[in-house]
Design an enzyme around this catalytic site. Sequence first.
Site, short mmCIF file in Angstrom:
data_model
loop_
_atom_site.label_atom_id
_atom_site.label_comp_id
_atom_site.label_asym_id
_atom_site.label_seq_id
_atom_site.Cartn_x
_atom_site.Cartn_y
_atom_site.Cartn_z
N CYS A 49 62.14 11.27 4.16
CA CYS A 49 62.22 11.46 5.60
C CYS A 49 62.39 12.92 5.93
O CYS A 49 62.19 13.80 5.09
CB CYS A 49 63.40 10.68 6.16
SG CYS A 49 64.96 11.21 5.44
N ARG A 108 62.45 8.63 9.48
CA ARG A 108 62.35 7.85 8.25
C ARG A 108 60.93 7.44 7.88
O ARG A 108 60.17 6.96 8.73
CB ARG A 108 63.21 6.58 8.37
CG ARG A 108 63.26 5.79 7.05
CD ARG A 108 64.02 4.49 7.20
NE ARG A 108 64.11 3.81 5.91
CZ ARG A 108 64.17 2.50 5.76
NH1 ARG A 108 64.19 1.72 6.82
NH2 ARG A 108 64.25 1.96 4.56
N GLY A 142 65.09 12.10 0.58
CA GLY A 142 64.84 12.11 -0.85
C GLY A 142 64.92 10.75 -1.49
O GLY A 142 64.80 9.72 -0.82
N GLU A 143 65.13 10.74 -2.79
CA GLU A 143 65.29 9.52 -3.56
C GLU A 143 66.36 9.73 -4.63
O GLU A 143 66.32 10.72 -5.36
CB GLU A 143 63.98 9.12 -4.26
CG GLU A 143 62.80 8.88 -3.34
CD GLU A 143 62.91 7.60 -2.53
OE1 GLU A 143 63.83 6.81 -2.79
OE2 GLU A 143 62.07 7.40 -1.63
N ASP A 194 69.35 3.48 -1.08
CA ASP A 194 70.03 4.47 -1.91
C ASP A 194 70.89 5.42 -1.09
O ASP A 194 71.80 6.07 -1.63
CB ASP A 194 69.01 5.26 -2.75
CG ASP A 194 67.93 5.93 -1.92
OD1 ASP A 194 67.73 5.52 -0.76
OD2 ASP A 194 67.28 6.85 -2.42
#
Length: 628
Positions: A2, A45, A71-72, A95
């Site tokens: 995002c 997002r 991010g991830e 997450d």
Amino acid sequence: MCGICGFAGFEDEKLLKDMCSVIHHRGPDDNGMFLDSGIGLGHRRLSIIDLEGGHQPVHNEDETVWVIYNGEIYNFLQLKADLVSKGHRFYTSSDTEVLVHLYEEYGDKLVHHLRGMFAFALWDMTKKRLLLARDRLGIKPLYYSLTGNKLLFASEIKALLQCEDIRPSVNVAALHDYLTFRHNLADETMFQGVHKLMPGHTLTYSGGSIFISQYWDVPAHGNNEFTEDYYVNKLRGLLEESVRIRLMSEVPLGVYLSGGIDSGIITGMMSKMVDEPIETFSVGFGSEGQIGELSQAQEAADYFGTNHHEIVVEQGAYAKYLKDVIWHNDEPVADPSALAVFLLSKMAKKHVTVVLNGAGGDEIFGGYISYKVGMLNNRYHRLVPGFVRKGLVAPIVDSISPHLPSKFYVGMKSASHEITEHGFLFSKSVFSEEDKHSLYTGELDSRISHDSFNKATDILFNNATEKFGNRQESLLSRMMYADTRSYLVDHILLETDKLTMSSGIEARVPIIDHNVVEFACSIPDSLKLKGMTEKYILKKVGKDILPKATQQRKKRPFRIPIGTWFKGELMEMAEQAMDDSVIVREGYFKPEVIQDIMKKHNRSELLYNHKLYALLVFEMWSETFLER
């Protein structure tokens, strides 16, 4: 994935909405805001994990800690299980929520527990304290500006510019460096008063003041001497794990496939982990691209049985899309291949939402020709006594210097004097110091107080010298460190993030997983550059993965026919831009010197392609942001 934005130290709901709106492309699926006394958090997002429940901002159980995040976090399931065992209660499956609970458990040290790519802002309501953090390698961007006691931050600079307190103006120190290296250095941007949060750093804001701290850096290269098989097997296992955890997604994934070693290894590993054929995407330039990079990529795609898609970029695309590329990059980056990433992402978006790519392989495993040149130059300095170099070679160089282009002159000087770092940096440069000072107007010249090569040497090599000790013995490690902390972050990863996100695509980069990078730093230099074989250890990993043609093919740079295009429509575009030039009108450059560069380009295009392109990009950046 995002875009995030926000501020601390004041309240302005309209500003927060405007900041979110201008980065809509980063998150077209959803938006969210949190406003409280002295804080505003905004979020756009792109839904990839927990499609239904991943709305941000996210809070803890009693709503005293709030976070927005880009991010991830690839190890979030393990982190979540551990946090639940400690009594934390989750209300989403995303997450993002692990961040607030990790903060409750570990405070600012939560960053040490994260594996992934991230930029986040976390507000502690009890302490009235904001924490900003950026991932270790700088995969995700984060900018900030402090005006008085007001802090603004965002994934993209254009969001900061929505605040009337930030009037876009040129940072002349950054301009001086950009003309040399084609991108900015360290925490600087081309906008006066706007900074990057550096990779592996956190920023805390409280009571109108900020404090910046580093929590990670590329580690010093080790001297361990295990067997070659050990390094090959260990690296293969780490890369397989890195690819596997990056397949976590509830939306379609693909790979940007160039036909080279890095993306080929990723595609090969990924193809064994999924049941369906992988979607792969490649780009070429005109007829040269079709018989070059595209044919190599198609060869790899056929070998791995992928659903392959390709796009050919023609000259006219620059006139149509270059301003869009500059708008999305925020910072001027004089890279002609940026348009390829932009258009490739547009095409990929029709098929997938997440792509893996091979960014970082050259910097981490020793793939650039400049490393070979640097090592040969270093060997020359060792074998030829200083009095010979200075007494015989230097006078010859000095005598012919008036007849040489400045780049050749400085390159030769680096062979006759002990300025190895300058020689390495010059191999990546466009304008020399002399070139720049002759280009500047008197007013701009009077505002320049540093030498870009000395500055880059200070930032990159002196830091590396402290980390790696002996300058001669660790030259390869220091060159790779410099590229990882500068060229990779401020050029490659900047464009990768901005130009994939421009189309709502998330890019994942398994080669620069920090576990892979830390292990790579322990591999001896002799197994990265072995003789004149670059990326030796990575090629060994790819031996059982890649088609034989890819293994045997000599490395060559991604070729962009910029010289050919500057003979046609691109030159017309440059002439039109320079004819009524903002950079001349604002008193930066002498018009007669720009015209001279254009004339010299017509006679010797090889020497002036990148100079002219750097000027064109800066001119169009000025038109886009300074005259908005």
